[in-house]
Design a protein around this motif. Structure first.
Motif, PDB file in Angstrom:
ATOM      1  N   SER A 217       0.653  -1.359  -0.008  1.00 48.81           N
ATOM      2  CA  SER A 217      -0.028  -0.134  -0.001  1.00 48.81           C
ATOM      3  C   SER A 217       0.727   1.227  -0.022  1.00 48.81           C
ATOM      4  O   SER A 217       0.237   2.317  -0.402  1.00 48.81           O
ATOM      5  CB  SER A 217      -0.888  -0.050   1.193  1.00 48.81           C
ATOM      6  OG  SER A 217      -0.157   0.268   2.384  1.00 48.81           O
ATOM      7  N   SER A 218       2.296   1.106   0.583  1.00 50.15           N
ATOM      8  CA  SER A 218       2.960   2.338   0.442  1.00 50.15           C
ATOM      9  C   SER A 218       4.163   2.287  -0.320  1.00 50.15           C
ATOM     10  O   SER A 218       5.104   2.610   0.013  1.00 50.15           O
ATOM     11  CB  SER A 218       3.222   2.846   2.056  1.00 50.15           C
ATOM     12  OG  SER A 218       3.867   1.647   2.564  1.00 50.15           O
ATOM     13  N   SER A 219       4.034   1.210  -1.487  1.00 49.71           N
ATOM     14  CA  SER A 219       5.202   1.179  -2.366  1.00 49.71           C
ATOM     15  C   SER A 219       5.536   2.366  -3.072  1.00 49.71           C
ATOM     16  O   SER A 219       4.743   3.217  -3.452  1.00 49.71           O
ATOM     17  CB  SER A 219       5.103  -0.041  -3.122  1.00 49.71           C
ATOM     18  OG  SER A 219       4.041   0.224  -4.009  1.00 49.71           O
TER      19      SER A 219
ATOM     20  N   MET B 174       3.366   5.677  -4.992  1.00 48.87           N
ATOM     21  CA  MET B 174       3.480   6.928  -4.314  1.00 48.87           C
ATOM     22  C   MET B 174       3.925   7.992  -5.468  1.00 48.87           C
ATOM     23  O   MET B 174       3.271   9.191  -5.455  1.00 48.87           O
ATOM     24  CB  MET B 174       4.230   6.856  -3.127  1.00 48.87           C
ATOM     25  CG  MET B 174       3.699   6.023  -2.088  1.00 48.87           C
ATOM     26  SD  MET B 174       4.439   6.181  -0.652  1.00 48.87           S
ATOM     27  CE  MET B 174       6.071   7.201  -0.402  1.00 48.87           C
TER      28      MET B 174
ATOM     29  N   SER C  99      -6.930   7.758   5.615  1.00 47.79           N
ATOM     30  CA  SER C  99      -6.796   8.058   4.419  1.00 47.79           C
ATOM     31  C   SER C  99      -7.449   9.327   4.067  1.00 47.79           C
ATOM     32  O   SER C  99      -6.766  10.192   3.482  1.00 47.79           O
ATOM     33  CB  SER C  99      -7.234   6.840   3.616  1.00 47.79           C
ATOM     34  OG  SER C  99      -6.366   5.796   3.765  1.00 47.79           O
TER      35      SER C  99
ATOM     36  N   GLY D 201       3.204   9.811   2.413  1.00 46.04           N
ATOM     37  CA  GLY D 201       3.055   8.471   2.159  1.00 46.04           C
ATOM     38  C   GLY D 201       4.235   7.568   3.017  1.00 46.04           C
ATOM     39  O   GLY D 201       4.036   6.711   3.544  1.00 46.04           O
ATOM     40  N   TYR D 202       5.466   8.516   3.239  1.00 45.91           N
ATOM     41  CA  TYR D 202       6.567   7.856   3.903  1.00 45.91           C
ATOM     42  C   TYR D 202       6.111   7.683   5.264  1.00 45.91           C
ATOM     43  O   TYR D 202       6.515   7.031   5.991  1.00 45.91           O
ATOM     44  CB  TYR D 202       7.874   8.542   3.501  1.00 45.91           C
ATOM     45  CG  TYR D 202       8.901   8.181   4.305  1.00 45.91           C
ATOM     46  CD1 TYR D 202       9.785   6.714   4.190  1.00 45.91           C
ATOM     47  CD2 TYR D 202       9.442   8.942   5.268  1.00 45.91           C
ATOM     48  CE1 TYR D 202      10.547   6.537   4.740  1.00 45.91           C
ATOM     49  CE2 TYR D 202      10.713   8.353   6.119  1.00 45.91           C
ATOM     50  CZ  TYR D 202      11.166   7.436   5.887  1.00 45.91           C
ATOM     51  OH  TYR D 202      12.150   6.850   6.407  1.00 45.91           O
TER      52      TYR D 202
ATOM     53  N   THR E  28       3.313   7.997   7.211  1.00 45.95           N
ATOM     54  CA  THR E  28       1.964   7.510   7.700  1.00 45.95           C
ATOM     55  C   THR E  28       2.278   6.011   7.395  1.00 45.95           C
ATOM     56  O   THR E  28       1.429   5.324   7.941  1.00 45.95           O
ATOM     57  CB  THR E  28       0.875   7.916   6.960  1.00 45.95           C
ATOM     58  OG1 THR E  28       1.130   7.616   5.260  1.00 45.95           O
ATOM     59  CG2 THR E  28       0.600   9.426   6.905  1.00 45.95           C
ATOM     60  N   ARG E  29       3.431   5.346   7.015  1.00 45.52           N
ATOM     61  CA  ARG E  29       3.342   3.942   7.022  1.00 45.52           C
ATOM     62  C   ARG E  29       3.385   3.243   8.053  1.00 45.52           C
ATOM     63  O   ARG E  29       2.838   2.490   8.611  1.00 45.52           O
ATOM     64  CB  ARG E  29       4.756   3.663   6.280  1.00 45.52           C
ATOM     65  CG  ARG E  29       5.038   2.070   5.950  1.00 45.52           C
ATOM     66  CD  ARG E  29       6.128   1.892   4.981  1.00 45.52           C
ATOM     67  NE  ARG E  29       6.379   0.438   4.780  1.00 45.52           N
ATOM     68  CZ  ARG E  29       6.800  -0.023   3.996  1.00 45.52           C
ATOM     69  NH1 ARG E  29       7.946   0.647   3.386  1.00 45.52           N
ATOM     70  NH2 ARG E  29       6.968  -1.501   3.762  1.00 45.52           N
TER      71      ARG E  29
END
Length: 150
Positions: free
Chosen positions: A28-30, A34, A91, A133-134, A136-137
């Motif tokens: 989901s956070s690749s 992103m 989200s 994105g980074y 919130t992982r």
């Protein structure tokens, strides 16, 4: 079945669930997804500064990029799971923060009378998307672990 066998089987189940959650969060956070999301955010914002025929084409391209990216992201997912209410809320909250950053960047660029404020604000929002994105992982991982269902 002995109690040792039952305990070992239960530990194996928990280990597989943890691996499944990790795969879900990792996908989901690749980075490629992103980057495409950040590019689409930039495209939506930069389109505001373009003259009309190019504005429409840029909006369609950014919307198409986002739609194709979401479709491919779902199809290539190693783990399929229904997002929980907490994940949806988080989200939406992150999306709202990025939107606030975009609007603040547009207002700031217009107040400073910078040329092409939509492009500048789009660049700021794209960077904010990547940072979000980074950052919130680990939070997504904690929410996924807390939800308990795989």
């Amino acid at each position: 079945m002995t109690s040792y066998d039952a305990r070992t089987a239960l530990e194996a189940i928990h280990q597989h669930q943890e691996q499944t959650r990790d795969a879900y969060v990792r996908h989901s956070s690749s980075l490629p997804y992103m980057l495409l999301t950040a590019l689409a955010v930039f495209g939506f914002s930069a389109a505001v500064d373009l003259p009309n025929p190019w504005r429409t084409l840029t909006l369609l391209a950014a919307g198409g990029l986002m739609a194709v990216m979401l479709f491919v992201h779902q199809r290539r997912a190693p783990v399929r799971r229904k997002p929980s209410g907490a994940q949806w809320a988080f989200s939406l909250w992150v999306g709202g923060i990025v939107t606030v950053i975009l609007v603040a960047a547009v207002i700031g660029a217009r107040l400073l009378k910078l040329p092409e404020p939509g492009v500048i604000a789009g660049a700021v929002a794209a960077v904010a998307t990547l940072v979000a994105g980074y950052v919130t992982r680990p939070i997504i991982k904690a929410i996924t672990r807390r939800d308990g269902h795989v």
